[in-house]
Design a protein around this motif. Structure first.
Motif, PDB file in Angstrom:
ATOM      1  N   ARG A 145      12.216  -4.351 -74.422  1.00 43.43           N
ATOM      2  CA  ARG A 145      13.616  -4.602 -74.802  1.00 43.43           C
ATOM      3  C   ARG A 145      13.703  -5.483 -76.051  1.00 43.43           C
ATOM      4  O   ARG A 145      14.507  -5.215 -76.959  1.00 43.43           O
ATOM      5  N   LEU A 146      12.882  -6.513 -76.111  1.00 44.74           N
ATOM      6  CA  LEU A 146      12.923  -7.405 -77.280  1.00 44.74           C
ATOM      7  C   LEU A 146      12.387  -6.704 -78.532  1.00 44.74           C
ATOM      8  O   LEU A 146      12.921  -6.887 -79.622  1.00 44.74           O
ATOM      9  N   ARG A 147      11.354  -5.899 -78.374  1.00 46.12           N
ATOM     10  CA  ARG A 147      10.843  -5.152 -79.531  1.00 46.12           C
ATOM     11  C   ARG A 147      11.922  -4.206 -80.067  1.00 46.12           C
ATOM     12  O   ARG A 147      12.071  -4.062 -81.283  1.00 46.12           O
ATOM     13  N   ALA A 148      12.668  -3.582 -79.165  1.00 47.01           N
ATOM     14  CA  ALA A 148      13.717  -2.652 -79.594  1.00 47.01           C
ATOM     15  C   ALA A 148      14.791  -3.365 -80.403  1.00 47.01           C
ATOM     16  O   ALA A 148      15.474  -2.744 -81.226  1.00 47.01           O
ATOM     17  N   ALA A 149      14.937  -4.668 -80.185  1.00 43.57           N
ATOM     18  CA  ALA A 149      15.932  -5.451 -80.914  1.00 43.57           C
ATOM     19  C   ALA A 149      15.355  -6.096 -82.168  1.00 43.57           C
ATOM     20  O   ALA A 149      16.057  -6.826 -82.863  1.00 43.57           O
ATOM     21  N   GLY A 150      14.089  -5.828 -82.455  1.00 43.65           N
ATOM     22  CA  GLY A 150      13.511  -6.306 -83.701  1.00 43.65           C
ATOM     23  C   GLY A 150      12.648  -7.544 -83.610  1.00 43.65           C
ATOM     24  O   GLY A 150      12.123  -8.007 -84.623  1.00 43.65           O
ATOM     25  N   TRP A 151      12.486  -8.093 -82.412  1.00 43.41           N
ATOM     26  CA  TRP A 151      11.635  -9.270 -82.257  1.00 43.41           C
ATOM     27  C   TRP A 151      10.167  -8.906 -82.511  1.00 43.41           C
ATOM     28  O   TRP A 151       9.732  -7.798 -82.204  1.00 43.41           O
ATOM     29  N   THR A 152       9.416  -9.871 -83.037  1.00 48.65           N
ATOM     30  CA  THR A 152       7.960  -9.813 -82.966  1.00 48.65           C
ATOM     31  C   THR A 152       7.583 -10.339 -81.593  1.00 48.65           C
ATOM     32  O   THR A 152       7.923 -11.475 -81.246  1.00 48.65           O
ATOM     33  N   VAL A 153       6.912  -9.510 -80.806  1.00 54.35           N
ATOM     34  CA  VAL A 153       6.629  -9.857 -79.411  1.00 54.35           C
ATOM     35  C   VAL A 153       5.123  -9.930 -79.180  1.00 54.35           C
ATOM     36  O   VAL A 153       4.397  -8.960 -79.448  1.00 54.35           O
ATOM     37  N   TYR A 154       4.676 -11.079 -78.687  1.00 51.44           N
ATOM     38  CA  TYR A 154       3.304 -11.219 -78.213  1.00 51.44           C
ATOM     39  C   TYR A 154       3.319 -10.911 -76.723  1.00 51.44           C
ATOM     40  O   TYR A 154       3.908 -11.657 -75.932  1.00 51.44           O
ATOM     41  N   ALA A 155       2.711  -9.794 -76.378  1.00 51.41           N
ATOM     42  CA  ALA A 155       2.692  -9.323 -75.000  1.00 51.41           C
ATOM     43  C   ALA A 155       1.453  -9.892 -74.313  1.00 51.41           C
ATOM     44  O   ALA A 155       0.322  -9.536 -74.655  1.00 51.41           O
ATOM     45  N   VAL A 156       1.682 -10.758 -73.330  1.00 51.99           N
ATOM     46  CA  VAL A 156       0.609 -11.544 -72.715  1.00 51.99           C
ATOM     47  C   VAL A 156       0.369 -11.075 -71.280  1.00 51.99           C
ATOM     48  O   VAL A 156       1.311 -10.939 -70.489  1.00 51.99           O
ATOM     49  N   ALA A 157      -0.875 -10.826 -70.944  1.00 51.22           N
ATOM     50  CA  ALA A 157      -1.287 -10.503 -69.580  1.00 51.22           C
ATOM     51  C   ALA A 157      -2.808 -10.455 -69.574  1.00 51.22           C
ATOM     52  O   ALA A 157      -3.453 -10.552 -70.626  1.00 51.22           O
ATOM     53  N   ARG A 158      -3.387 -10.278 -68.400  1.00 54.05           N
ATOM     54  CA  ARG A 158      -4.847 -10.217 -68.310  1.00 54.05           C
ATOM     55  C   ARG A 158      -5.384  -8.833 -68.644  1.00 54.05           C
ATOM     56  O   ARG A 158      -6.497  -8.695 -69.145  1.00 54.05           O
ATOM     57  N   ARG A 159      -4.627  -7.771 -68.353  1.00 51.02           N
ATOM     58  CA  ARG A 159      -5.148  -6.413 -68.474  1.00 51.02           C
ATOM     59  C   ARG A 159      -4.967  -5.885 -69.899  1.00 51.02           C
ATOM     60  O   ARG A 159      -3.916  -5.379 -70.273  1.00 51.02           O
ATOM     61  N   ALA A 160      -6.046  -6.007 -70.669  1.00 49.73           N
ATOM     62  CA  ALA A 160      -5.989  -5.677 -72.093  1.00 49.73           C
ATOM     63  C   ALA A 160      -5.641  -4.219 -72.331  1.00 49.73           C
ATOM     64  O   ALA A 160      -4.909  -3.892 -73.280  1.00 49.73           O
ATOM     65  N   GLU A 161      -6.143  -3.308 -71.485  1.00 50.00           N
ATOM     66  CA  GLU A 161      -5.910  -1.889 -71.726  1.00 50.00           C
ATOM     67  C   GLU A 161      -4.435  -1.538 -71.603  1.00 50.00           C
ATOM     68  O   GLU A 161      -3.914  -0.688 -72.344  1.00 50.00           O
ATOM     69  N   ARG A 162      -3.734  -2.192 -70.678  1.00 54.02           N
ATOM     70  CA  ARG A 162      -2.291  -1.940 -70.541  1.00 54.02           C
ATOM     71  C   ARG A 162      -1.529  -2.499 -71.746  1.00 54.02           C
ATOM     72  O   ARG A 162      -0.551  -1.908 -72.201  1.00 54.02           O
ATOM     73  N   LEU A 163      -1.962  -3.637 -72.226  1.00 52.75           N
ATOM     74  CA  LEU A 163      -1.310  -4.221 -73.399  1.00 52.75           C
ATOM     75  C   LEU A 163      -1.527  -3.359 -74.637  1.00 52.75           C
ATOM     76  O   LEU A 163      -0.623  -3.228 -75.470  1.00 52.75           O
ATOM     77  N   GLU A 164      -2.710  -2.787 -74.762  1.00 50.71           N
ATOM     78  CA  GLU A 164      -2.976  -1.904 -75.899  1.00 50.71           C
ATOM     79  C   GLU A 164      -2.068  -0.680 -75.857  1.00 50.71           C
ATOM     80  O   GLU A 164      -1.548  -0.239 -76.893  1.00 50.71           O
ATOM     81  N   ALA A 165      -1.858  -0.139 -74.665  1.00 55.48           N
ATOM     82  CA  ALA A 165      -0.955   1.010 -74.535  1.00 55.48           C
ATOM     83  C   ALA A 165       0.470   0.624 -74.901  1.00 55.48           C
ATOM     84  O   ALA A 165       1.176   1.369 -75.600  1.00 55.48           O
ATOM     85  N   LEU A 166       0.897  -0.539 -74.445  1.00 54.54           N
ATOM     86  CA  LEU A 166       2.231  -1.032 -74.785  1.00 54.54           C
ATOM     87  C   LEU A 166       2.360  -1.235 -76.293  1.00 54.54           C
ATOM     88  O   LEU A 166       3.398  -0.911 -76.887  1.00 54.54           O
ATOM     89  N   ALA A 167       1.322  -1.761 -76.906  1.00 55.32           N
ATOM     90  CA  ALA A 167       1.342  -1.993 -78.348  1.00 55.32           C
ATOM     91  C   ALA A 167       1.487  -0.686 -79.119  1.00 55.32           C
ATOM     92  O   ALA A 167       2.244  -0.610 -80.097  1.00 55.32           O
ATOM     93  N   ARG A 168       0.770   0.339 -78.682  1.00 59.10           N
ATOM     94  CA  ARG A 168       0.873   1.633 -79.364  1.00 59.10           C
ATOM     95  C   ARG A 168       2.271   2.218 -79.258  1.00 59.10           C
ATOM     96  O   ARG A 168       2.760   2.860 -80.198  1.00 59.10           O
ATOM     97  N   GLU A 169       2.926   1.989 -78.140  1.00 61.84           N
ATOM     98  CA  GLU A 169       4.250   2.563 -77.920  1.00 61.84           C
ATOM     99  C   GLU A 169       5.359   1.776 -78.599  1.00 61.84           C
ATOM    100  O   GLU A 169       6.369   2.360 -79.020  1.00 61.84           O
ATOM    101  N   THR A 170       5.198   0.452 -78.678  1.00 61.24           N
ATOM    102  CA  THR A 170       6.315  -0.399 -79.093  1.00 61.24           C
ATOM    103  C   THR A 170       6.074  -1.227 -80.341  1.00 61.24           C
ATOM    104  O   THR A 170       7.033  -1.720 -80.940  1.00 61.24           O
ATOM    105  N   GLY A 171       4.819  -1.429 -80.703  1.00 60.03           N
ATOM    106  CA  GLY A 171       4.533  -2.329 -81.815  1.00 60.03           C
ATOM    107  C   GLY A 171       4.404  -3.778 -81.405  1.00 60.03           C
ATOM    108  O   GLY A 171       4.280  -4.662 -82.261  1.00 60.03           O
ATOM    109  N   ALA A 172       4.430  -4.046 -80.102  1.00 62.64           N
ATOM    110  CA  ALA A 172       4.171  -5.410 -79.634  1.00 62.64           C
ATOM    111  C   ALA A 172       2.743  -5.809 -79.984  1.00 62.64           C
ATOM    112  O   ALA A 172       1.873  -4.956 -80.149  1.00 62.64           O
ATOM    113  N   VAL A 173       2.507  -7.097 -80.086  1.00 58.81           N
ATOM    114  CA  VAL A 173       1.158  -7.602 -80.366  1.00 58.81           C
ATOM    115  C   VAL A 173       0.455  -7.826 -79.028  1.00 58.81           C
ATOM    116  O   VAL A 173       0.892  -8.664 -78.233  1.00 58.81           O
ATOM    117  N   PRO A 174      -0.620  -7.094 -78.753  1.00 55.91           N
ATOM    118  CA  PRO A 174      -1.319  -7.307 -77.484  1.00 55.91           C
ATOM    119  C   PRO A 174      -2.062  -8.637 -77.510  1.00 55.91           C
ATOM    120  O   PRO A 174      -2.808  -8.925 -78.450  1.00 55.91           O
TER     121      PRO A 174
END
Length: 264
Positions: free
Chosen positions: A36-65
């Motif tokens: 939601r924040l990426r869609a509004a133009g924020w630079t988002v650092y997506a934080v979690a332990r599971r790197a592979e899920r963050l990489e997928a999110l990054a590819r879809e949204t441009g969030a920083v894994p």
């Protein structure tokens, strides 16, 4: 930034240049909030332990894994250094990470489960908040948003361990608000009730898919992760002088923690 500029910025949904750190971003409410924040133009650092899920999110949204275990001091410190080195600022820290384990009554409580819930919901939130507070103060208009739960406001049978952790997180949030007002750091608590997400009940019930689905059985339109993410985003996108303070969110079918309307 004037009040009028802030209001216009919120109304257009454009927040280019704003930096948010969102924990718990590999699934559920955290992932939905990052989207939601990426869609509004924020630079988002997506934080979690599971790197592979963050990489997928990054590819879809441009969030920083940003793979990080928020229960480990060194990893939290490395995350802070990364964000500040790359951005030089942070505008909002959204502590979405958390979780529950078990539905034991106190008489049968699992020490291991209780310790895990306290470590993740309370100490993890403390660690990452402590790490980013100097930057949030330096921003001049920083925001901390903590996702607690309706369980932080009402205890229930079989919920004591999760209640205890979330009550503690809520208390920490209230103390933080008192401590940081003089630094113009806005502190928000969002407390959802029944939210149907992919993993929350499944993890709580030890991977029992049937038991997890029974939690939501017959409930007409429980909340979704996107519903809660919309409220989280709204809270941090409001003009900075507006603090939603404490917001509880429930589906209409959940009149109270102990009263849930189920079809049939």
């Amino acid at each position: 930034m004037t009040q009028n500029t802030s209001t216009e910025e919120h109304s257009t949904g454009t927040h280019t240049g704003k930096v948010a750190v969102v924990t718990g971003a590999s699934t559920g409410i955290g992932e939905a909030t990052a989207r939601r924040l990426r869609a509004a133009g924020w630079t988002v650092y997506a934080v979690a332990r599971r790197a592979e899920r963050l990489e997928a999110l990054a590819r879809e949204t441009g969030a920083v894994p940003a793979p990080c275990d928020i229960t480990v001091d060194a990893e939290v410190e490395a995350l802070r250094e990364q964000v500040l080195a790359e951005q030089g600022r942070v505008d909002a820290l959204l502590n979405i990470s958390g979780g529950a384990r078990g539905t034991d009554r106190v008489a049968d409580a699992s020490t291991e489960d209780w310790a895990w819930m306290y470590e993740v919901n309370v100490l993890g939130t403390m660690r990452i908040t402590r790490a980013f507070l100097p930057a949030l103060r330096g921003n001049g208009e920083g925001t901390v948003l903590n996702l607690t739960s309706l369980a932080a406001h009402r205890a229930y049978e079989g919920g004591a361990g999760y209640n205890a952790a979330k009550f503690a997180e809520r208390a920490m949030t209230e103390a933080l608000r008192l401590e940081e007002a003089e630094h113009n750091v806005r502190v928000v608590e969002i407390a959802p009730g029944l939210v149907h997400t992919e993993e929350f009940s499944l993890n709580r019930l030890g991977g029992d898919q049937e038991a997890a689905e029974a939690v939501y059985a017959g409930v007409e339109r429980p909340l979704t992760a996107a519903d809660v993410a919309e409220v989280c985003a709204f809270a941090v996108e409001l003009p900075h002088h507006v603090d939603l303070d404490t917001v509880t969110i429930k589906p209409v079918a959940q009149a109270a923690p102990h009263k849930v309307i189920r079809a049939g």
